[in-house]
Every structure is written in structure tokens, then in C-alpha cells.
Design an enzyme around this catalytic site. Sequence first.
Site, PDB file in Angstrom:
ATOM      1  N   SER A 192       0.809  -1.261  -0.037  1.00 57.17           N
ATOM      2  CA  SER A 192       0.050   0.181   0.062  1.00 57.17           C
ATOM      3  C   SER A 192       0.922   1.365   0.084  1.00 57.17           C
ATOM      4  O   SER A 192       0.278   2.260  -0.113  1.00 57.17           O
ATOM      5  CB  SER A 192      -0.953  -0.068   1.086  1.00 57.17           C
ATOM      6  OG  SER A 192      -0.083  -0.329   2.342  1.00 57.17           O
ATOM      7  N   HIS A 205      -5.404  -3.657  -1.558  1.00 59.52           N
ATOM      8  CA  HIS A 205      -5.574  -2.669  -2.803  1.00 59.52           C
ATOM      9  C   HIS A 205      -5.510  -3.219  -4.113  1.00 59.52           C
ATOM     10  O   HIS A 205      -5.408  -2.480  -5.271  1.00 59.52           O
ATOM     11  CB  HIS A 205      -4.054  -1.767  -2.419  1.00 59.52           C
ATOM     12  CG  HIS A 205      -4.251  -0.906  -1.431  1.00 59.52           C
ATOM     13  ND1 HIS A 205      -4.775   0.230  -1.639  1.00 59.52           N
ATOM     14  CD2 HIS A 205      -3.822  -0.997  -0.261  1.00 59.52           C
ATOM     15  CE1 HIS A 205      -4.740   0.889  -0.629  1.00 59.52           C
ATOM     16  NE2 HIS A 205      -3.991   0.390   0.346  1.00 59.52           N
ATOM     17  N   LYS A 220     -12.307  -0.319   0.207  1.00 56.58           N
ATOM     18  CA  LYS A 220     -11.647   0.593  -1.021  1.00 56.58           C
ATOM     19  C   LYS A 220     -12.239   0.680  -2.139  1.00 56.58           C
ATOM     20  O   LYS A 220     -13.216   1.362  -2.127  1.00 56.58           O
ATOM     21  CB  LYS A 220     -10.064  -0.014  -0.835  1.00 56.58           C
ATOM     22  CG  LYS A 220      -9.603   0.047   0.421  1.00 56.58           C
ATOM     23  CD  LYS A 220      -8.009  -0.421   0.688  1.00 56.58           C
ATOM     24  CE  LYS A 220      -7.456   0.094   2.072  1.00 56.58           C
ATOM     25  NZ  LYS A 220      -6.504  -0.708   2.554  1.00 56.58           N
TER      26      LYS A 220
HETATM   27  C1  LIG Z   1      -6.488  -0.866   4.154  1.00 54.42           C
HETATM   28  C2  LIG Z   1      -5.982  -2.392   4.338  1.00 54.42           C
HETATM   29  C3  LIG Z   1      -6.586  -3.126   5.360  1.00 54.42           C
HETATM   30  C4  LIG Z   1      -7.629  -2.527   5.914  1.00 54.42           C
HETATM   31  O1  LIG Z   1      -8.772  -2.585   5.400  1.00 54.42           O
HETATM   32  P1  LIG Z   1     -10.038  -1.854   5.959  1.00 54.42           P
HETATM   33  O2  LIG Z   1     -11.356  -2.600   5.404  1.00 54.42           O
HETATM   34  O3  LIG Z   1     -10.115  -0.610   5.774  1.00 54.42           O
HETATM   35  O4  LIG Z   1      -9.990  -2.400   7.495  1.00 54.42           O
HETATM   36  C5  LIG Z   1      -5.861  -4.385   5.550  1.00 54.42           C
HETATM   37  N1  LIG Z   1      -4.903  -4.740   4.537  1.00 54.42           N
HETATM   38  C6  LIG Z   1      -4.569  -3.948   3.713  1.00 54.42           C
HETATM   39  C7  LIG Z   1      -3.254  -4.499   2.904  1.00 54.42           C
HETATM   40  C8  LIG Z   1      -4.753  -2.799   3.507  1.00 54.42           C
HETATM   41  O5  LIG Z   1      -4.175  -2.318   2.528  1.00 54.42           O
END
Ligand SMILES: *Cc1c(COP(=O)(O)O)cnc(C)c1O
Length: 393
Positions: A182, A210, A241
Site C-alpha cells: 500500500s 489494494h 476501498k
Molecule cells: C486498507 C488495508 C486493510 C484494512 O482494510 P479496512 O477494510 O480499511 O479495514 C487491510 N490490509 C491491507 C493490505 C490494506 O491496505
Amino acid sequence: MKDTLHYIDEWIDQLKEEGVYRELPVNTGPCDHVIELEGETIVNMSSNNYLGLANNERVKKAACDAVKTYGAGAGSVRTIVGNQDLLEDVEDLLADFKEEEAAIVFQSGLNCNIGTIQAIVKKGDLIVSDELNHASIIDGIRLCKADKAIFNHSDMNDLERVLKEKRKDYERCLIITDGVFSMDGDLAKLPSIVDMAEKYDCLTYVDDAHGSGVLGRSGRGTVDHYGLHGKIDFIIGTLSKAIGVIGGYVATKENVKKWLLHRARPLLFSTALPPAALGAIKESLTILSESDEHTKKLWSNANYFKKHLRKMGFDIGHSQTPITPVMVGNEAKTMTFSKQLLDEGVFVSGIVFPTVPKGKGRLRVMISASHTQKDLDFALEKFEKVGKTLKLI
Ligand SMILES: *Cc1c(COP(=O)(O)O)cnc(C)c1O
């Protein structure tokens, strides 16, 4: 009276000395391609709403309709009476979309990692984890009873070194990696990881938060991008996301789903997702399965923006996705860059230690399918102006 919390003030003062203390911006409107900050309309280059689905009219209507039929809250944890048919529908759609046997939904991606990792390994097992894995994976590993070993980021020789040295001492071994990292936007070397897992008899766990909605056919994710269906044991995704709502999931085998329904603590001890979220997620998934229009737009926007940043002379790292880091280095300078862009009408968050290593401060540009050509050109103009002022280009 003794001021017992004085130490917190000292910690905050320390942040201020380092130039990394911040006040949270307050957005008085939707999180769309633009946001409203202090009465100003600002181009938003920091959301994870990759496809614009958070503000899609069909998705919003589906959320409202779900509230009318099912109410505002689930009223219970899933394992008691929180298991609404909407939740089962979402899981069926996800299993189809990810082309896996089953899917099981959690309240967020973070919850999903924390709940799943501790349920699928035991004392006497080993977890081998990429050093740049997401914080929620790190927390998930901390909560489980297995041992852990870290390998250097995406370094397959180092992964093999760890497996050679340690695999024989454990009953099971689980290799965990982000699908898309990320902070830099680079992809895990999944084909090599799969080979390594076969060679050393390991399980595989990919957190594709992502990658889902971004890579692969219509956003089916990193596993689809590499054509590795059936080769990854646990595929994690988020619904927060690209899907535009909230939630997380594991796409996996039917028996894993059955087990997690008994042992994943967030499903046992925290209330299920609300109907509005589930209704919206159903519609987002339906939209993605109907057409690749949104993912195509995302990639054309991202490619355009990255091409121009590179041409201006910015160091944008080695991103392979719409996540675009603009490298700065110094923490305070990173925050100044972000602040000056905001003064010019563009929101791009600065990312500094401890989210990234010290001296690796950067702005992280998140391109979305919802950005218009005008948004992109406006932001590019401001990047050039502020970048020159700060002598970054
Ligand atoms: C954003 C993210 C999460 C968390 O996801 P949420 O639904 O916002 O809690 C978990 N793992 C990775 C790799 C992320 O980028």
C-alpha cells in the site's frame, strides 16, 4: 491533584518537535473526487475509493433501500441473530466474483486479518511474513500462538533462506504477503511465492486490499492478474476501498468458511455489518460484474497522471498500480509539500514514519476513476508549482 496524564503531553510535544503533529481535516461533504474543507472545494487525491463507487447513484440507492427493508443495524453478532440474508447474498456474489469456492465477510479488512490469522494456525506452526505487510497483518500475527519469521520485502532468496532454515521445525507453515503493497504500489511476486510454497509445503495467504477492484479482469484482484486461481489458500480483500463501502472478506474453501464461523473472534464478539453497507456492497459487486468500465477508467487516469509526474522529474518510485508515491525523504519537508498543495486546492496526504521508514517520507497520490480530466490537469499544475518551490524538481 497529580496530573497523571502529563506524559501524553510530552509525547505530543515530541511529535510537534519532529514536525509530524497534525490536526485532522474535516470534510463537510461526500468523499468523492473533490471534498469540502473549510468551505473550499478541494481536489481529493487521497481516498481509496478507487472506482468512485462510494458515491455511485445505484450504490447509494441500494443502501437506502436496504435500510427501508432491514433497518439501520444488524442487532447482533453474526453467530446469534445477525446473519441477515443480505450478508449471505454478498458472500455468494464475492465467491463468484473471486472465482473461489466460498467467501466469508468480516466488518472490515483489519478485522478480517486479526480474526482469520489466529483462527487458522496453532502453537507449533510458523508464519513467514513480508517485512512490509500491512499493520493489520502484523497485529493478526501478534494475536496468534504460532511463531513468526520475517523475510526482506519481496526478496525470494530471503524467503527461501527462511524456509530452508526453519520449515522442518514446524507442523504447518503459512506464507503471508500483501497482494499490492500500500505504500509503494508494487505487486507481490505471487508466482514465485506459490512455487516456494509448493517446494516447502506451505500454505499461502494474500491480503489483496489494494488489488481487489483494481487488478485482474474487472478488478478480480492480484491472484486473477497472475492467473493463480486455486493456488492461494486464503485470499483477503476489503470492501472499504474499491468496493466503496466497508468490510473485509476471505475468499477460500468451503471448509475454511465453516471453521471461521466457529472460531473467528470478530464474527463471534462484534456485531455484523449493517444492512445499508450490505445493500451497497451487493450493488457495487453487481456493477463490477456487469462491466470493466470503472477499472478501465481508473487505469487510464492513473497512467496519465503518472506519466506527467515522471516527465516533470518527480521520483515516483516503482509503483505498478494507481498508488503513486511521490518521494520526498525528509519528514518535515514531506508535510510542507502536502500543506502547500492543500493551500493550492489539492489534498494529498503526506506519509511519514512510522507508516514508512525514517527518511522515506513521501506524498501518496491515490488516483480514482472518478477524477475528471480537469481534476488531473489542475493537480498536475499544482504539483509542478509546489515541487519547484521546494526544489524537488
Ligand atoms: C486498507 C488495508 C486493510 C484494512 O482494510 P479496512 O477494510 O480499511 O479495514 C487491510 N490490509 C491491507 C493490505 C490494506 O491496505
